[in-house]
Design a protein around this motif. Structure first.
Motif, PDB file in Angstrom:
ATOM      1  N   VAL A 155       0.834  -1.203   0.000  1.00 58.21           N
ATOM      2  CA  VAL A 155       0.000   0.000   0.000  1.00 58.21           C
ATOM      3  C   VAL A 155       0.870   1.255   0.000  1.00 58.21           C
ATOM      4  O   VAL A 155       0.620   2.210  -0.744  1.00 58.21           O
ATOM      5  N   LEU A 156       1.928   1.252   0.813  1.00 59.92           N
ATOM      6  CA  LEU A 156       2.837   2.407   0.858  1.00 59.92           C
ATOM      7  C   LEU A 156       3.486   2.643  -0.497  1.00 59.92           C
ATOM      8  O   LEU A 156       3.616   3.792  -0.947  1.00 59.92           O
ATOM      9  N   ARG A 157       3.892   1.567  -1.169  1.00 53.40           N
ATOM     10  CA  ARG A 157       4.511   1.719  -2.495  1.00 53.40           C
ATOM     11  C   ARG A 157       3.515   2.271  -3.509  1.00 53.40           C
ATOM     12  O   ARG A 157       3.865   3.102  -4.348  1.00 53.40           O
ATOM     13  N   ARG A 158       2.267   1.809  -3.441  1.00 53.28           N
ATOM     14  CA  ARG A 158       1.258   2.293  -4.386  1.00 53.28           C
ATOM     15  C   ARG A 158       0.917   3.759  -4.141  1.00 53.28           C
ATOM     16  O   ARG A 158       0.742   4.527  -5.091  1.00 53.28           O
ATOM     17  N   VAL A 159       0.826   4.132  -2.888  1.00 57.98           N
ATOM     18  CA  VAL A 159       0.565   5.538  -2.568  1.00 57.98           C
ATOM     19  C   VAL A 159       1.719   6.401  -3.070  1.00 57.98           C
ATOM     20  O   VAL A 159       1.511   7.477  -3.646  1.00 57.98           O
ATOM     21  N   ALA A 160       2.946   5.933  -2.873  1.00 56.45           N
ATOM     22  CA  ALA A 160       4.112   6.678  -3.353  1.00 56.45           C
ATOM     23  C   ALA A 160       4.046   6.873  -4.860  1.00 56.45           C
ATOM     24  O   ALA A 160       4.320   7.963  -5.378  1.00 56.45           O
ATOM     25  N   ARG A 161       3.655   5.813  -5.581  1.00 61.26           N
ATOM     26  CA  ARG A 161       3.560   5.905  -7.037  1.00 61.26           C
ATOM     27  C   ARG A 161       2.486   6.910  -7.454  1.00 61.26           C
ATOM     28  O   ARG A 161       2.673   7.701  -8.387  1.00 61.26           O
ATOM     29  N   LEU A 162       1.351   6.886  -6.757  1.00 61.57           N
ATOM     30  CA  LEU A 162       0.269   7.825  -7.065  1.00 61.57           C
ATOM     31  C   LEU A 162       0.701   9.266  -6.818  1.00 61.57           C
ATOM     32  O   LEU A 162       0.374  10.163  -7.602  1.00 61.57           O
ATOM     33  N   LEU A 163       1.420   9.484  -5.737  1.00 62.65           N
ATOM     34  CA  LEU A 163       1.889  10.837  -5.448  1.00 62.65           C
ATOM     35  C   LEU A 163       2.840  11.321  -6.533  1.00 62.65           C
ATOM     36  O   LEU A 163       2.730  12.451  -7.019  1.00 62.65           O
ATOM     37  N   LEU A 164       3.788  10.464  -6.918  1.00 61.86           N
ATOM     38  CA  LEU A 164       4.751  10.850  -7.951  1.00 61.86           C
ATOM     39  C   LEU A 164       4.068  11.130  -9.287  1.00 61.86           C
ATOM     40  O   LEU A 164       4.487  12.017 -10.038  1.00 61.86           O
ATOM     41  N   ASP A 165       3.021  10.373  -9.582  1.00 61.87           N
ATOM     42  CA  ASP A 165       2.323  10.541 -10.857  1.00 61.87           C
ATOM     43  C   ASP A 165       1.493  11.818 -10.899  1.00 61.87           C
ATOM     44  O   ASP A 165       1.028  12.216 -11.967  1.00 61.87           O
ATOM     45  N   ASN A 166       1.275  12.454  -9.748  1.00 59.98           N
ATOM     46  CA  ASN A 166       0.374  13.606  -9.701  1.00 59.98           C
ATOM     47  C   ASN A 166       1.041  14.878  -9.214  1.00 59.98           C
ATOM     48  O   ASN A 166       0.356  15.808  -8.771  1.00 59.98           O
ATOM     49  N   VAL A 167       2.360  14.936  -9.296  1.00 63.56           N
ATOM     50  CA  VAL A 167       3.080  16.171  -8.978  1.00 63.56           C
ATOM     51  C   VAL A 167       3.996  16.523 -10.146  1.00 63.56           C
ATOM     52  O   VAL A 167       4.219  15.720 -11.045  1.00 63.56           O
ATOM     53  N   ARG A 168       4.537  17.714 -10.101  1.00 65.19           N
ATOM     54  CA  ARG A 168       5.449  18.156 -11.153  1.00 65.19           C
ATOM     55  C   ARG A 168       6.857  17.661 -10.861  1.00 65.19           C
ATOM     56  O   ARG A 168       7.187  17.277  -9.737  1.00 65.19           O
ATOM     57  N   ASP A 169       7.695  17.681 -11.887  1.00 62.09           N
ATOM     58  CA  ASP A 169       9.089  17.267 -11.715  1.00 62.09           C
ATOM     59  C   ASP A 169       9.838  18.175 -10.752  1.00 62.09           C
ATOM     60  O   ASP A 169      10.829  17.760 -10.155  1.00 62.09           O
ATOM     61  N   THR A 170       9.386  19.405 -10.612  1.00 67.29           N
ATOM     62  CA  THR A 170      10.069  20.364  -9.739  1.00 67.29           C
ATOM     63  C   THR A 170       9.642  20.228  -8.279  1.00 67.29           C
ATOM     64  O   THR A 170      10.206  20.888  -7.409  1.00 67.29           O
ATOM     65  N   ASP A 171       8.638  19.411  -7.995  1.00 68.78           N
ATOM     66  CA  ASP A 171       8.167  19.223  -6.630  1.00 68.78           C
ATOM     67  C   ASP A 171       8.942  18.085  -5.954  1.00 68.78           C
ATOM     68  O   ASP A 171       9.583  17.269  -6.610  1.00 68.78           O
ATOM     69  N   TYR A 172       8.844  18.042  -4.650  1.00 69.55           N
ATOM     70  CA  TYR A 172       9.513  17.002  -3.864  1.00 69.55           C
ATOM     71  C   TYR A 172       8.456  16.174  -3.144  1.00 69.55           C
ATOM     72  O   TYR A 172       7.581  16.729  -2.466  1.00 69.55           O
ATOM     73  N   VAL A 173       8.553  14.854  -3.270  1.00 66.86           N
ATOM     74  CA  VAL A 173       7.662  13.962  -2.536  1.00 66.86           C
ATOM     75  C   VAL A 173       8.514  13.125  -1.596  1.00 66.86           C
ATOM     76  O   VAL A 173       9.510  12.525  -2.018  1.00 66.86           O
ATOM     77  N   ALA A 174       8.117  13.082  -0.329  1.00 72.10           N
ATOM     78  CA  ALA A 174       8.933  12.374   0.661  1.00 72.10           C
ATOM     79  C   ALA A 174       8.052  11.521   1.561  1.00 72.10           C
ATOM     80  O   ALA A 174       6.892  11.854   1.841  1.00 72.10           O
TER      81      ALA A 174
END
Length: 202
Positions: A155-174
């Motif tokens: 679930v954590l990996r899928r959420v991470a993938r969803l977050l990355l797919d919905n932000v810009r390249d200039t944003d940071y997801v952690a």
């Protein structure tokens, strides 16, 4: 090359070196990516190994056959290259672990705080807006209880993938820890950050 392609594939498959005096006489010889080439001469391929681990194949070619001395030299070079490749991989992994969460491959808390300091200074200097979204997964403990930690990890990996797919390249997801995540939105005011948060919440 794959294991079924040419002399290189044979070396990759068997883990044993191959020295060909004239590639025109070897039925396994093939040019790059399966293309036949006009090259004629000696060819040598050496497995790059580190312990029991195969790293690849290093090849040499020359217009005349390889002498025993030149084969020994090529083998020595291959051994050095194998060590260098392994060291480079270890360094890359160490660098990745210093900035990335091992499970999700998102940035870790430490790297996000460094990025936040840098982006805050940049935003203050140029007058750009800066926003941060903090979130967690509802009832994550119930997921772990019902499906175990492996299910929770997925679930954590899928959420991470969803977050990355919905932000810009200039944003940071952690991943901040546990089921907590943060998104640092550069040049984004609070109204747009709210809209993005609502999109991510869906």
């Amino acid at each position: 090359f794959t294991e079924d392609e040419g002399v290189v594939g044979r070396v990759l498959r068997t883990g044993k070196q191959a020295v060909v005096d004239d590639v025109g006489t070897d039925p396994d010889w093939t040019g790059y990516k399966g293309r036949r080439s006009s090259f004629r001469g000696g060819f040598a391929a050496f497995p790059l190994t580190y312990g029991e681990r195969g790293l690849g194949v290093l090849t040499f070619s020359r217009p005349t056959p390889f002498s025993r001395e030149s084969v020994s030299l090529c083998q020595a070079v291959s051994n050095l290259v194998a060590v260098a490749v392994q060291n480079a991989r270890l360094y890359e992994r160490t660098l990745m672990l210093a900035t990335r969460d091992e499970l999700t491959r998102l940035y870790n808390r430490r790297h996000l705080l460094v990025a936040l300091d840098n982006e805050w200074e940049r935003a203050r200097r140029f007058g750009d807006p800066l926003s941060v979204i903090l979130m967690d997964i509802d009832r994550f403990k119930d997921i772990n209880d019902a499906h175990g930690h492996l299910g929770g990890d997925e679930v954590l990996r899928r959420v991470a993938r969803l977050l990355l797919d919905n932000v810009r390249d200039t944003d940071y997801v952690a991943r901040m820890g546990g089921d907590e995540f943060a998104v640092l939105l550069t040049r984004t005011n609070w109204e747009n950050a709210l809209r993005r948060a609502e999109t991510l919440d869906k």
